[in-house]
Scaffold this motif. Structure first.
Motif, PDB file in Angstrom:
ATOM      1  N   ASP A   1       0.874  -1.076  -0.258  1.00  0.00           N
ATOM      2  CA  ASP A   1      -0.412  -0.005   0.099  1.00  0.00           C
ATOM      3  C   ASP A   1       1.145   1.516  -0.271  1.00  0.00           C
ATOM      4  O   ASP A   1       0.469   2.199  -0.920  1.00  0.00           O
ATOM      5  CB  ASP A   1      -0.878  -0.084   1.355  1.00  0.00           C
ATOM      6  CG  ASP A   1      -1.968  -0.618   1.302  1.00  0.00           C
ATOM      7  OD1 ASP A   1      -2.408  -1.412   0.124  1.00  0.00           O
ATOM      8  OD2 ASP A   1      -2.438  -1.185   2.192  1.00  0.00           O
TER       9      ASP A   1
ATOM     10  N   ARG B   1      -4.091  -8.674  -1.469  1.00  0.00           N
ATOM     11  CA  ARG B   1      -3.806  -7.143  -1.683  1.00  0.00           C
ATOM     12  C   ARG B   1      -3.911  -6.646  -2.989  1.00  0.00           C
ATOM     13  O   ARG B   1      -3.791  -5.529  -3.905  1.00  0.00           O
ATOM     14  CB  ARG B   1      -3.493  -6.311   0.066  1.00  0.00           C
ATOM     15  CG  ARG B   1      -3.560  -5.132  -0.887  1.00  0.00           C
ATOM     16  CD  ARG B   1      -4.209  -4.504  -0.432  1.00  0.00           C
ATOM     17  NE  ARG B   1      -3.844  -2.909  -0.570  1.00  0.00           N
ATOM     18  CZ  ARG B   1      -5.331  -2.053  -1.429  1.00  0.00           C
ATOM     19  NH1 ARG B   1      -6.156  -2.632  -2.209  1.00  0.00           N
ATOM     20  NH2 ARG B   1      -4.546  -1.065  -1.637  1.00  0.00           N
TER      21      ARG B   1
ATOM     22  N   SER C   1      -5.907  -5.018  -5.689  1.00  0.00           N
ATOM     23  CA  SER C   1      -5.538  -2.932  -5.698  1.00  0.00           C
ATOM     24  C   SER C   1      -4.793  -3.582  -7.501  1.00  0.00           C
ATOM     25  O   SER C   1      -4.553  -2.846  -7.827  1.00  0.00           O
ATOM     26  CB  SER C   1      -4.408  -3.096  -5.397  1.00  0.00           C
ATOM     27  OG  SER C   1      -3.310  -3.625  -5.632  1.00  0.00           O
TER      28      SER C   1
END
Length: 335
Positions: free
Chosen positions: A137, A169, A173
């Protein structure tokens, strides 16, 4: 109206970040990690590699030098990842957090000097799976396209269940994951004649991809965008043996739902295989839409003329242009 040809995109290029080495210079564990690296490579390889890297520092750190080299190669866009020497998977959690933050920020700053031509990837500390999602992230928050990972971390294969949140994730994403090994666990068996790289790197690629396939990671996360460096190593051209084992043995077929060869078309591979015949076979095995131009800029094991190396494979014109840039351009647009 004539369509414009796609840009030429090199997905395998590196940046050197001296600030990371300064950060870890006094940390416990670095000396032991360097000693292991020295044992694995051997003194003759280290004697050559040191001057080689020093000669290439301008291309690894100076954007002006990088762009001039890209122009000479006919490359429009590079996807730039940190030198794998910056992984530092020996580091404790506190140090690892500082390493990935600095790597992500420094790589983003390097690429921001030419945002129309440079896209970047950050780092994730695979030795601390609990930090992996935050690291990804953080990379994406810097405007990077994803992260670079090695083939394993100490005591952990990529099939380790602890990585499941990271894969989830990354899939959610749309981040690009660039699988680039650093070091080989065959250790001193490869400590002469640079076997640590010429045999070690394709071995590590094959082992890592096999863990992702046979463990079912790619079944659980079919939307992962993962690019394997060095053409995926030995696996794509020797996948028939994996298919046979999956069909013939209950233990081999227990973890994944389909023939191992079918997963090659869920992955991406760079073109850096150093042999036009192998490149043709890679395109046949994975599909022309799954192979991307890669040079390993600016290291000596790379291709000084990546487009020329691709042209030597004598692919059909549509496939040539797909590998040259159309496939990677589509990935970067999606990112």
């Amino acid at each position: 109206m004539t369509a414009h040809p796609p840009p030429t995109v090199d997905v395998h290029a590196h940046v050197l970040l001296p600030e990371i080495e300064a950060l870890v210079a006094d940390r416990p564990g670095l000396a032991e990690a360097k000693a292991l690296d020295a044992r694995r490579n051997g003194p003759a390889a280290l004697a050559v590699s040191g001057p080689m890297v020093r000669d290439r520092i301008p291309g690894l750190t100076d954007v002006t030098v990088r762009l001039a080299a890209m122009d000479a190669q006919g490359v429009d866009v590079q996807l730039v990842s940190p030198s794998p020497s910056h992984y530092h998977y020996w580091a404790d959690e506190k140090t690892a957090e500082k390493v990935y933050q600095l790597a992500n920020e420094a790589t983003a700053a390097h690429c921001s000097a030419a945002p129309d031509r440079l896209r970047g990837l950050g780092l994730v500390p695979l030795q601390h799976p609990d930090l992996a999602v935050d690291a990804l992230d953080h990379a994406l928050a810097q405007g990077l396209s994803g992260v670079e990972i090695s083939s394993h971390a100490p005591g952990r294969e990529l099939s380790d269940p602890a990585f499941e949140p990271f894969w989830a994730r990354a899939e959610d994403s749309g981040a690009i994951l660039f699988l680039h090994p650093f070091g080989c666990t065959l250790d001193e068996r490869l400590d002469r004649w640079y076997l640590s790289n010429t045999v070690g790197q394709p071995t590590e690629n094959a082992v890592a991809l096999s863990h992702l396939i046979f463990s079912g990671v790619l079944d659980r996360h079919p939307g992962l965008t993962l690019i394997a460096a060095h053409g995926g190593g030995y696996l794509p051209t020797h996948i028939g043996r994996a298919d046979h084992a999956w069909s013939a043995r209950a233990d081999a077929g227990a973890g994944c739902a389909h023939l191992p060869s079918s997963y090659l078309r869920r992955l991406y591979f760079d073109s850096l295989v150093h042999d036009p015949h192998v490149l043709r076979e890679l395109v046949r095995a994975a599909g022309a839409d799954r192979v991307l131009l890669g040079s390993d800029f600016p290291f000596d094991m790379g291709a000084e003329d990546p487009v020329g190396a691709l042209r030597a494979a004598r692919l059909p014109e549509a496939d040539f242009h797909a590998v040259r840039g159309a496939n990677a351009a589509a990935l970067l647009r999606k990112d």
